[in-house]
Scaffold this motif. Structure first.
Motif, PDB file in Angstrom:
ATOM      1  N   THR A 252      -3.083  -4.510   0.880  1.00 50.16           N
ATOM      2  CA  THR A 252      -4.531  -4.506   0.723  1.00 50.16           C
ATOM      3  C   THR A 252      -5.154  -5.057   2.003  1.00 50.16           C
ATOM      4  OG1 THR A 252      -4.589  -6.735  -0.214  1.00 50.16           O
ATOM      5  CG2 THR A 252      -4.215  -4.905  -1.746  1.00 50.16           C
ATOM      6  N   SER A 253      -6.452  -5.313   1.969  1.00 51.70           N
ATOM      7  CA  SER A 253      -7.079  -5.854   3.182  1.00 51.70           C
ATOM      8  C   SER A 253      -6.684  -7.296   3.435  1.00 51.70           C
ATOM      9  CB  SER A 253      -8.602  -5.741   3.081  1.00 51.70           C
ATOM     10  OG  SER A 253      -9.090  -6.546   2.019  1.00 51.70           O
ATOM     11  N   ILE A 274     -13.479   5.333  -6.103  1.00 52.49           N
ATOM     12  CA  ILE A 274     -13.525   5.498  -4.649  1.00 52.49           C
ATOM     13  C   ILE A 274     -14.444   6.641  -4.223  1.00 52.49           C
ATOM     14  CG2 ILE A 274     -11.215   4.506  -4.386  1.00 52.49           C
ATOM     15  CD1 ILE A 274     -10.126   7.338  -3.941  1.00 52.49           C
ATOM     16  N   LYS A 308      -5.701  -0.216   1.483  1.00 52.68           N
ATOM     17  CA  LYS A 308      -6.011  -1.170   2.549  1.00 52.68           C
ATOM     18  C   LYS A 308      -7.510  -1.426   2.693  1.00 52.68           C
ATOM     19  CE  LYS A 308      -1.892  -0.030   5.276  1.00 52.68           C
ATOM     20  NZ  LYS A 308      -1.368   0.589   6.519  1.00 52.68           N
ATOM     21  N   THR A 309      -8.340  -0.684   1.953  1.00 48.66           N
ATOM     22  CA  THR A 309      -9.790  -0.783   2.136  1.00 48.66           C
ATOM     23  C   THR A 309     -10.426  -1.889   1.304  1.00 48.66           C
ATOM     24  OG1 THR A 309     -10.236   0.852   0.384  1.00 48.66           O
ATOM     25  CG2 THR A 309      -9.910   1.689   2.644  1.00 48.66           C
ATOM     26  N   ARG A 310      -9.697  -2.513   0.397  1.00 46.01           N
ATOM     27  CA  ARG A 310     -10.268  -3.568  -0.444  1.00 46.01           C
ATOM     28  C   ARG A 310      -9.293  -4.736  -0.545  1.00 46.01           C
ATOM     29  NH1 ARG A 310     -14.004  -0.668  -4.967  1.00 46.01           N
ATOM     30  NH2 ARG A 310     -14.346   1.302  -3.838  1.00 46.01           N
ATOM     31  N   THR A 311      -9.799  -5.852  -1.067  1.00 47.58           N
ATOM     32  CA  THR A 311      -8.968  -7.046  -1.199  1.00 47.58           C
ATOM     33  C   THR A 311      -8.067  -6.941  -2.426  1.00 47.58           C
ATOM     34  OG1 THR A 311     -10.535  -8.254  -2.583  1.00 47.58           O
ATOM     35  CG2 THR A 311     -10.812  -8.436  -0.184  1.00 47.58           C
ATOM     36  N   THR A 312      -7.056  -7.788  -2.430  1.00 51.34           N
ATOM     37  CA  THR A 312      -6.163  -7.849  -3.590  1.00 51.34           C
ATOM     38  C   THR A 312      -6.946  -8.168  -4.852  1.00 51.34           C
ATOM     39  OG1 THR A 312      -4.302  -8.548  -2.208  1.00 51.34           O
ATOM     40  CG2 THR A 312      -4.156  -9.038  -4.559  1.00 51.34           C
ATOM     41  N   GLU A 314     -10.070  -7.629  -5.569  1.00 50.43           N
ATOM     42  CA  GLU A 314     -10.900  -6.491  -5.991  1.00 50.43           C
ATOM     43  C   GLU A 314     -10.061  -5.440  -6.704  1.00 50.43           C
ATOM     44  OE1 GLU A 314     -14.524  -5.973  -2.886  1.00 50.43           O
ATOM     45  OE2 GLU A 314     -12.521  -5.810  -2.002  1.00 50.43           O
ATOM     46  N   TRP A 315      -8.893  -5.132  -6.136  1.00 52.60           N
ATOM     47  CA  TRP A 315      -8.035  -4.130  -6.770  1.00 52.60           C
ATOM     48  C   TRP A 315      -7.539  -4.615  -8.137  1.00 52.60           C
ATOM     49  CZ3 TRP A 315      -8.695   0.490  -5.502  1.00 52.60           C
ATOM     50  CH2 TRP A 315      -8.793   0.928  -4.172  1.00 52.60           C
TER      51      TRP A 315
END
Length: 420
Positions: A252-253, A274, A308-312, A314-315
């Motif tokens: 992730t990010s 998304i 990779k576009t969001r934080t852990t 958030e996912w």
């Protein structure tokens, strides 16, 4: 059976479904001890017959005291230990007397080494026709590899597991777990239980051979026969989903997360989040389960980039709300301290007379009538020798004679030093 001192301290523990079953355990290292530990968890009286030096895993650090290594402690609860020198006539005779009243005899010694002292299946079944005699070998006795030494690493290599890892990472590597030992140990456990079930129906004992290579080959090929499932083959072996280079914990990010978007409903929820709800906006390789299963490499690579576009955090929040299967990426400390495992009580504490408090992963399944249990500590070398022999009818004079001969090894003084 007697042995009151062994049982009275644990009188509150449930007996388990195998209560009254006696197992003579001539195994060492990990595969065999793991199998017999499960039988012990189920309530069997497991008598661990060790050499004068003891199970080699006793020497695997870390440890607090000699011959009580952590790997040994994690694989030998619910057992009693007797140390016999089977090269001595008295040691072999004592083992035969123990086997005469046993239900199961299990070993992981190479066949030739068992044949020399006449401890093979035919020898022991002649003494006790109701015996389940289980041999855990590296290779089946009918093939050209019969009699070869075998260890977990070698069997992993022979069954293509490191090569499969190498296809993904570029370098063959063994699994960082005793994969072959434990899988074959589990297979040995259920083979022994099935043989006991047959004996309950017929009264017949029998010999069972559980080979490591063949057992692990079946395990691996269940996933990876693929195109060679057909005759003639319709493609190469290998399950493409498992071999996709981007099938891994997703970066992730700011960390990593494990997720599996699988069903069409889950994919629809993911696409909505998304901004790809319209199928015309997506690559057609993403638009049906048939298309996705034909293009695993593309799908996993695409998914990895999106992750990779969001934080852990958030996912994890989204996956939870969308009911998409997910999990955090644990390290070993995270696993040991996982709140779910704490809530269900998987990791048990055992008070050990020489090693202090131990933590072990106990039985995982729950039973409504006859639950497995952790009743006794992993034994010191030879801790129960005299007790076991007296239960088998040995007199004090016979026991003393075995000690004089060097056939019965008494616990070493160094094993008795308490740590707490």
């Amino acid at each position: 059976m007697t042995g009151h001192s062994h049982r009275e301290a644990n009188a509150a523990a449930p007996e388990g479904p195998l209560a009254g079953v006696k197992v003579i355990d001539l195994t060492s290292v990990m595969m065999g001890p793991y199998a017999t530990m499960i039988l012990g968890d189920y309530g069997a009286d497991v008598i661990k017959v060790e050499s004068p030096d003891g199970d080699v895993m006793r020497y695997a650090a870390p440890m607090r005291h000699p011959r009580m290594g952590a790997m040994y402690l994690q694989g030998n609860r619910n057992k009693r230990s007797i140390a016999l020198d089977l090269k001595k006539a008295g040691g072999r005779a004592a083992l035969l007397r123990l086997a005469a009243s046993a239900d199961v005899f299990v070993h992981n010694v190479r066949p030739a080494a068992m044949a020399r002292p006449k401890l093979g299946a035919d020898d022991l079944l002649a003494v006790n026709p109701r015996l389940v005699y289980a041999s855990l070998h590296g290779f089946g006795e009918q093939g050209p590899y019969a009699g070869r030494p075998a260890y977990d690493d070698l069997i992993q290599g022979l069954t293509a597991l490191p090569a499969l890892t190498g296809k993904i990472t570029g370098e063959p590597r063994y699994s960082p777990a005793t994969m072959a030992d434990r899988i074959v140990g589990l297979n040995a456990t259920h083979a022994i239980l099935a043989a006991l079930f047959h004996r309950e129906r017929t009264g017949e004992g029998q010999a069972i051979e559980i080979p490591m290579f063949e057992t692990m080959a079946q395990f691996v090929l269940g996933d990876h026969m693929a195109g060679r499932s057909f005759e003639p083959p319709i493609g190469p072996p290998g399950y493409s989903r498992l071999l996709s280079p981007d099938r891994r914990p997703y970066q992730t990010s700011d960390g990593y997360v494990c997720a599996l978007v699988y069903s069409d409903k889950q994919w629809s929820a993911f696409f909505r989040l998304i901004g790809l709800e319209n199928a015309a906006d997506r690559d057609p390789r993403l638009n049906s389960i048939t298309a996705r299963t034909r293009n695993y490499d593309f799908v996993y690579e695409w998914f990895s980039k999106v992750m990779k576009t969001r934080t852990t955090a958030e996912w994890l929040q989204f996956f939870n709300e969308a009911d998409i299967p997910h999990a955090p990426l644990h390290d070993l400390d995270g696993l040991i301290d996982d709140p779910h495992l704490a809530a269900v009580g998987l990791i048990r504490s055992i008070a050990h007379p020489s090693e202090g408090m131990l933590r072990v992963a106990g039985p995982a399944a729950t039973w409504s009538k006859t639950p497995p249990s952790v009743r006794t500590h992993p034994p010191r070398l030879g801790e129960h020798g005299e007790e076991i022999l007296r239960e088998a009818g040995f007199t004090d004079e016979e026991i003393a004679a075995l000690e004089v001969e060097g056939a019965l090894i008494e616990p070493a003084n160094t094993d008795h030093n308490p740590s707490v």
